[in-house]
Scaffold this active site. Structure first.
Site, PDB file in Angstrom:
ATOM      1  N   TYR A 139       0.814  -1.212   0.000  1.00 27.47           N
ATOM      2  CA  TYR A 139       0.000   0.000   0.000  1.00 27.47           C
ATOM      3  C   TYR A 139       0.849   1.265   0.000  1.00 27.47           C
ATOM      4  O   TYR A 139       0.397   2.314  -0.451  1.00 27.47           O
ATOM      5  CB  TYR A 139      -0.916   0.030   1.230  1.00 27.47           C
ATOM      6  CG  TYR A 139      -2.200  -0.730   1.053  1.00 27.47           C
ATOM      7  CD1 TYR A 139      -2.195  -2.099   0.882  1.00 27.47           C
ATOM      8  CD2 TYR A 139      -3.422  -0.068   1.075  1.00 27.47           C
ATOM      9  CE1 TYR A 139      -3.372  -2.804   0.724  1.00 27.47           C
ATOM     10  CE2 TYR A 139      -4.608  -0.764   0.921  1.00 27.47           C
ATOM     11  CZ  TYR A 139      -4.570  -2.129   0.749  1.00 27.47           C
ATOM     12  OH  TYR A 139      -5.743  -2.821   0.597  1.00 27.47           O
ATOM     13  N   LYS A 190       3.505 -15.299   2.270  1.00 17.85           N
ATOM     14  CA  LYS A 190       3.870 -16.156   1.130  1.00 17.85           C
ATOM     15  C   LYS A 190       5.396 -16.252   1.098  1.00 17.85           C
ATOM     16  O   LYS A 190       6.068 -15.732   0.198  1.00 17.85           O
ATOM     17  CB  LYS A 190       3.269 -15.579  -0.159  1.00 17.85           C
ATOM     18  CG  LYS A 190       3.318 -16.561  -1.304  1.00 17.85           C
ATOM     19  CD  LYS A 190       2.003 -16.741  -2.027  1.00 17.85           C
ATOM     20  CE  LYS A 190       2.202 -17.593  -3.272  1.00 17.85           C
ATOM     21  NZ  LYS A 190       1.920 -19.005  -3.060  1.00 17.85           N
ATOM     22  N   ASP A 223      -2.052 -18.806   0.209  1.00 24.10           N
ATOM     23  CA  ASP A 223      -2.972 -19.522  -0.683  1.00 24.10           C
ATOM     24  C   ASP A 223      -3.651 -20.667   0.059  1.00 24.10           C
ATOM     25  O   ASP A 223      -4.865 -20.868  -0.029  1.00 24.10           O
ATOM     26  CB  ASP A 223      -2.275 -20.003  -1.975  1.00 24.10           C
ATOM     27  CG  ASP A 223      -0.972 -20.758  -1.734  1.00 24.10           C
ATOM     28  OD1 ASP A 223      -0.470 -20.749  -0.578  1.00 24.10           O
ATOM     29  OD2 ASP A 223      -0.444 -21.350  -2.692  1.00 24.10           O
ATOM     30  N   ASP A 247      -6.530  -7.365   3.847  1.00 29.26           N
ATOM     31  CA  ASP A 247      -7.671  -6.740   3.187  1.00 29.26           C
ATOM     32  C   ASP A 247      -8.525  -7.809   2.499  1.00 29.26           C
ATOM     33  O   ASP A 247      -9.740  -7.905   2.712  1.00 29.26           O
ATOM     34  CB  ASP A 247      -7.151  -5.717   2.170  1.00 29.26           C
ATOM     35  CG  ASP A 247      -8.264  -4.933   1.509  1.00 29.26           C
ATOM     36  OD1 ASP A 247      -9.241  -4.594   2.196  1.00 29.26           O
ATOM     37  OD2 ASP A 247      -8.161  -4.662   0.300  1.00 29.26           O
ATOM     38  N   ASP A 251     -12.353  -9.561   3.933  1.00 28.41           N
ATOM     39  CA  ASP A 251     -13.596  -9.465   3.151  1.00 28.41           C
ATOM     40  C   ASP A 251     -14.149 -10.870   2.875  1.00 28.41           C
ATOM     41  O   ASP A 251     -15.355 -11.110   3.001  1.00 28.41           O
ATOM     42  CB  ASP A 251     -13.356  -8.761   1.798  1.00 28.41           C
ATOM     43  CG  ASP A 251     -13.690  -7.269   1.826  1.00 28.41           C
ATOM     44  OD1 ASP A 251     -13.411  -6.633   2.866  1.00 28.41           O
ATOM     45  OD2 ASP A 251     -14.212  -6.751   0.822  1.00 28.41           O
TER      46      ASP A 251
HETATM   47  C1  IPM Z   1     -10.510  -1.194   3.534  1.00 25.63           C
HETATM   48  C2  IPM Z   1     -10.556  -0.643   2.137  1.00 25.63           C
HETATM   49  C3  IPM Z   1      -9.349   0.237   1.876  1.00 25.63           C
HETATM   50  C4  IPM Z   1      -8.116  -0.641   1.939  1.00 25.63           C
HETATM   51  C5  IPM Z   1      -9.368   1.025   0.563  1.00 25.63           C
HETATM   52  C6  IPM Z   1     -10.626   1.810   0.401  1.00 25.63           C
HETATM   53  C7  IPM Z   1      -8.195   1.932   0.458  1.00 25.63           C
HETATM   54  O1  IPM Z   1     -10.668  -1.662   1.206  1.00 25.63           O
HETATM   55  O2  IPM Z   1     -10.519  -0.401   4.490  1.00 25.63           O
HETATM   56  O3  IPM Z   1     -10.528  -2.408   3.709  1.00 25.63           O
HETATM   57  O4  IPM Z   1      -7.773  -1.321   0.963  1.00 25.63           O
HETATM   58  O5  IPM Z   1      -7.483  -0.654   2.996  1.00 25.63           O
HETATM   59 MN    MN Z   2     -11.048  -3.627   2.088  1.00 29.44          MN
END
Ligand code: IPM
Ligand code: MN
Ligand code: NAD
Length: 367
Positions: A139, A190, A223, A247, A251
């Site tokens: 990032y 990884k 993985d 991240d 999700d």
């Molecule tokens: C999160 C989001 C952010 C990230 C984006 C919007 C920059 O996906 O907070 O999980 O990738 O950290």
């Molecule tokens: Mn995110």
């Protein structure tokens, strides 16, 4: 004593779910004496249109001096030029506040076992935390650029960078967190391919040997982890991983709970001399342009983020538990927003309707 909280709704459903978080805070102030003063901070697309930057210096300063920040979501409108977003967007705010530790708890609620994407027997009882490194990795790594080659074709470069100190700092938090839970850490990287993964594994291994032998440590290649979290998520307690893997994997883990709209988070920095830790609380989800403005977003991730704030920034454990119990009771009572699986014949509730159901349970549980 007043607790000063900066609330930044942002864009899209960030605005909608933060309105509900505010209602919960106001209820706590009125009934539990939490003495939280909410000040509103501006950020996002509309601010950028008006002022040329998505986040002002004042907002950054207010975030740094607040006792905690409650954040909705930003984004959904890609017209903000990338350099401006990079300098004044959410990542810049995380950087400015020094937020390196992102806790993303994932819990399978009994009432939502028909909403999870997994089989009930796989999801039942899941209670894990993804601890995502938040201030480094790909990032922020340099160099990063896009260039046009002599051929006229473009080439883009991102760089994954981790220092030993950055890895050790997040690993220490993982081990300390595990000691307050089931005593297990899975470190995900990884290392079979990446230099940063190799260093990550070395540093985590050394820290474990030196200071945390009472905690069970496993190394899991990313993985394989992506498969294991779907196959048998109950094997995990604390999962520590880098910025990008964290991240993605959080999700994906949201579907163990039943929706991305269920996952809260806490982003923490380093404590100052007085013990105060910079902190920002936000739902894991984004601004959800596909449902924004319809009043149907699930406010639970935002409301559970308030509970995390009560616990981590203010030590108000009983109030945090009250909010969490009220959420669970509302779900047990059948309240479902449209993102959660809704069985035939049952009407989903709106965003405000879910908060109403939660507040009724707060009233009932608080007596
Ligand atoms: C999160 C989001 C952010 C990230 C984006 C919007 C920059 O996906 O907070 O999980 O990738 O950290
Ligand atoms: Mn995110
Ligand atoms: P998203 O998280 O906004 O939405 C993904 C999907 O989940 C959508 O279908 C959405 O409707 C659904 N969803 C998310 N939260 C929900 C909720 N509370 N209730 C019901 N459904 C919900 O991800 P995206 O669509 O990929 O991104 C949209 C924008 O948000 C992008 O600009 C992205 O950069 C930004 N984003 C911001 C943050 C943040 O501010 N922390 C986090 C993630 C994404």
């Amino acid at each position: 004593m007043t607790r000063n909280v900066l609330i930044i709704p942002g864009d899209g459903i960030g605005i909608e779910v933060m309105a509900e978080a505010r209602r919960i805070v106001e209820w706590l102030n009125a009934h539990r004496g939490t003495a939280i003063t909410l000040t509103e901070g501006e950020m996002g697309t509309e601010v950028w249109r008006r002022t040329g930057v998505p986040m002002s210096d004042e907002t950054i300063e207010a975030a740094k001096s607040a006792d905690a920040v409650l954040f909705g979501a930003v984004g959904g409108d890609e017209i903000i030029p990338r350099p401006i977003r990079r300098a004044r967007g959410l990542l810049a705010l995380r950087r400015a506040m020094g937020l390196y530790a992102n806790l993303r708890p994932v819990k399978a609620y009994e009432a939502l076992l028909d909403a999870t994407s997994l089989k009930e027997r796989v999801a039942r009882g899941v209670d894990l935390v993804v601890l995502r490194e938040l201030s480094s990795g790909v990032y922020f790594g340099e160099p990063r650029f896009t260039e046009t080659l002599p051929s006229g074709k473009r080439r883009a470069v991102d760089t994954q960078v981790y220092t030993e100190e950055e890895i050790e700092r997040i690993a220490r938090d993982a081990f300390l967190l595990a000691r307050t839970r089931r005593g297990q850490v899975a470190s995900v990287e990884k290392s079979n391919v990446m230099e940063t993964g190799r260093l990550w594994r070395d540093v985590v291994t050394a820290l474990h040997a030196a200071e945390f032998q009472d905690v069970a440590l496993r190394h899991v290649l990313s993985d394989n982890f992506a498969m294991q979290i779907i196959r048998d998520p109950r094997q995990f307690d604390v999962v520590v991983t880098d910025n990008l893997f964290g991240d993605l994997l959080s999700d994906a883990s949201a579907m163990i709970a039943g929706s991305l709209g269920m996952l809260p988070s806490a982003s923490l920095g380093t404590a100052d001399a007085s013990g105060r830790r910079p902190a920002l609380y936000e739902p894991v989800h984004g601004s959800a342009p596909d449902i924004a403005g319809k009043g149907i977003a699930n406010p639970i991730a935002a409301i559970l983020s308030v509970a995390m704030m009560l616990r981590h920034s203010f030590g108000l454990t009983a109030d945090a538990e009250l909010v969490e119990k009220a959420v669970e009771a509302a779900l047990d009572g059948g309240a479902r927003t449209a993102d959660l699986y809704v069985q035939g014949g049952i009407q989903p509730v709106t965003t405000a309707g879910m908060t109403k159901a939660i507040m009724e349970k707060l009233e009932a549980l608080a007596v």
